[in-house]
Design a protein around this motif. Structure first.
Motif, short mmCIF file in Angstrom:
data_model
loop_
_atom_site.label_atom_id
_atom_site.label_comp_id
_atom_site.label_asym_id
_atom_site.label_seq_id
_atom_site.Cartn_x
_atom_site.Cartn_y
_atom_site.Cartn_z
N ALA A 1 1.81 6.43 -6.86
CA ALA A 1 0.55 7.27 -7.44
C ALA A 1 0.97 8.85 -7.30
O ALA A 1 0.57 9.66 -7.93
CB ALA A 1 -0.49 7.02 -6.56
N ALA A 2 1.78 9.12 -6.34
CA ALA A 2 2.31 10.50 -6.07
C ALA A 2 3.24 10.92 -7.03
O ALA A 2 4.09 12.07 -6.93
CB ALA A 2 2.70 10.65 -4.55
N GLY A 3 3.63 10.14 -7.70
CA GLY A 3 4.69 10.32 -8.98
C GLY A 3 6.20 9.90 -8.48
O GLY A 3 7.07 10.18 -9.21
N GLY A 4 6.27 9.18 -7.69
CA GLY A 4 7.58 8.56 -7.05
C GLY A 4 8.13 7.31 -7.91
O GLY A 4 7.17 6.96 -8.58
N LYS A 5 9.21 7.30 -8.29
CA LYS A 5 9.97 6.28 -9.15
C LYS A 5 10.91 5.38 -8.40
O LYS A 5 11.65 6.00 -7.53
CB LYS A 5 10.65 6.89 -10.20
N VAL A 6 10.73 4.32 -8.45
CA VAL A 6 11.39 3.11 -7.83
C VAL A 6 12.80 2.74 -8.80
O VAL A 6 12.34 2.38 -9.96
CB VAL A 6 10.64 2.06 -7.38
N GLN A 7 13.91 2.89 -8.24
CA GLN A 7 15.04 2.61 -9.19
C GLN A 7 15.17 1.04 -8.92
O GLN A 7 15.33 0.55 -7.73
CB GLN A 7 16.44 3.35 -8.84
N THR A 8 15.25 0.14 -10.08
CA THR A 8 15.49 -1.15 -9.86
C THR A 8 16.96 -1.60 -10.11
O THR A 8 17.26 -1.20 -11.35
CB THR A 8 14.48 -2.07 -10.61
N LEU A 9 17.51 -2.07 -9.41
CA LEU A 9 19.09 -2.31 -9.67
C LEU A 9 19.30 -3.99 -10.08
O LEU A 9 18.48 -4.62 -9.76
CB LEU A 9 19.79 -2.36 -8.36
N GLY A 10 20.07 -4.08 -10.87
CA GLY A 10 20.61 -5.32 -11.62
C GLY A 10 21.23 -6.17 -10.68
O GLY A 10 21.45 -5.79 -9.62
N ASP A 11 21.24 -7.29 -11.22
CA ASP A 11 21.89 -8.46 -10.46
C ASP A 11 23.22 -8.74 -10.94
O ASP A 11 23.44 -10.01 -11.01
CB ASP A 11 21.18 -9.55 -9.95
N THR A 12 24.07 -7.99 -11.57
CA THR A 12 25.29 -8.19 -12.36
C THR A 12 26.35 -8.71 -11.20
O THR A 12 26.53 -8.00 -10.54
CB THR A 12 25.72 -7.22 -12.95
N PRO A 13 26.74 -9.91 -11.58
CA PRO A 13 27.68 -10.52 -10.58
C PRO A 13 29.10 -9.91 -10.72
O PRO A 13 29.42 -9.37 -11.97
CB PRO A 13 27.81 -11.85 -10.94
N ILE A 14 29.90 -9.98 -9.68
CA ILE A 14 31.15 -9.36 -9.65
C ILE A 14 32.22 -10.48 -10.27
O ILE A 14 31.98 -11.65 -9.88
CB ILE A 14 31.87 -9.11 -8.42
N ALA B 1 0.82 -1.18 -0.13
CA ALA B 1 0.01 0.16 0.05
C ALA B 1 0.97 1.40 0.13
O ALA B 1 0.70 2.28 -0.82
CB ALA B 1 -0.91 -0.07 1.29
N ASP B 2 1.95 1.20 0.66
CA ASP B 2 3.02 2.34 0.87
C ASP B 2 3.44 2.51 -0.54
O ASP B 2 3.58 3.75 -0.99
CB ASP B 2 3.86 2.17 1.87
N MET B 3 3.98 1.74 -1.15
CA MET B 3 4.42 1.60 -2.49
C MET B 3 3.60 2.26 -3.56
O MET B 3 3.88 2.92 -4.28
CB MET B 3 5.17 0.37 -2.95
N ALA B 4 2.45 1.85 -3.58
CA ALA B 4 1.18 2.14 -4.51
C ALA B 4 1.16 3.42 -4.20
O ALA B 4 1.27 4.42 -5.30
CB ALA B 4 0.20 1.25 -4.35
N ALA B 5 0.95 3.92 -3.20
CA ALA B 5 0.79 5.70 -2.76
C ALA B 5 1.87 6.35 -3.29
O ALA B 5 1.81 7.47 -3.78
CB ALA B 5 0.64 5.74 -1.26
N PHE B 6 3.31 5.73 -3.14
CA PHE B 6 4.46 6.35 -3.58
C PHE B 6 4.27 6.80 -5.00
O PHE B 6 4.71 7.68 -5.35
CB PHE B 6 5.54 5.64 -3.01
#
Length: 73
Positions: free
Chosen positions: A34-47, A27-32
């Protein structure tokens, strides 16, 4: 097996508490968003372990690692 039959460890959340927390977070993420917030998704590139050691990763890579004499490697 339900929570009634299982012995809970001290101070660990039950499955009901975890589910309530999941729903609150969703619910918090949906509200964020909806208010125009963007979530950055990081990759899982191995070292690549062939070029850098675990210690170098922790200390900031080859460039940022200082030697015993105070010089940069």
């Amino acid at each position: 097996m339900t929570d009634i039959h299982a012995t809970r460890l001290y101070d660990t959340p039950s499955s009901r508490e975890k589910e309530a927390e999941r729903q609150q977070l969703a619910a918090d993420m949906a509200a964020f968003e909806a208010a125009g917030g963007k979530v950055q998704t990081l990759g899982d590139t191995p070292i690549s372990h062939t070029s850098i050691s675990r210690r170098q990763v922790v200390e900031g890579g080859i460039e940022g690692r200082s030697t015993k004499r105070g010089k940069k490697a």
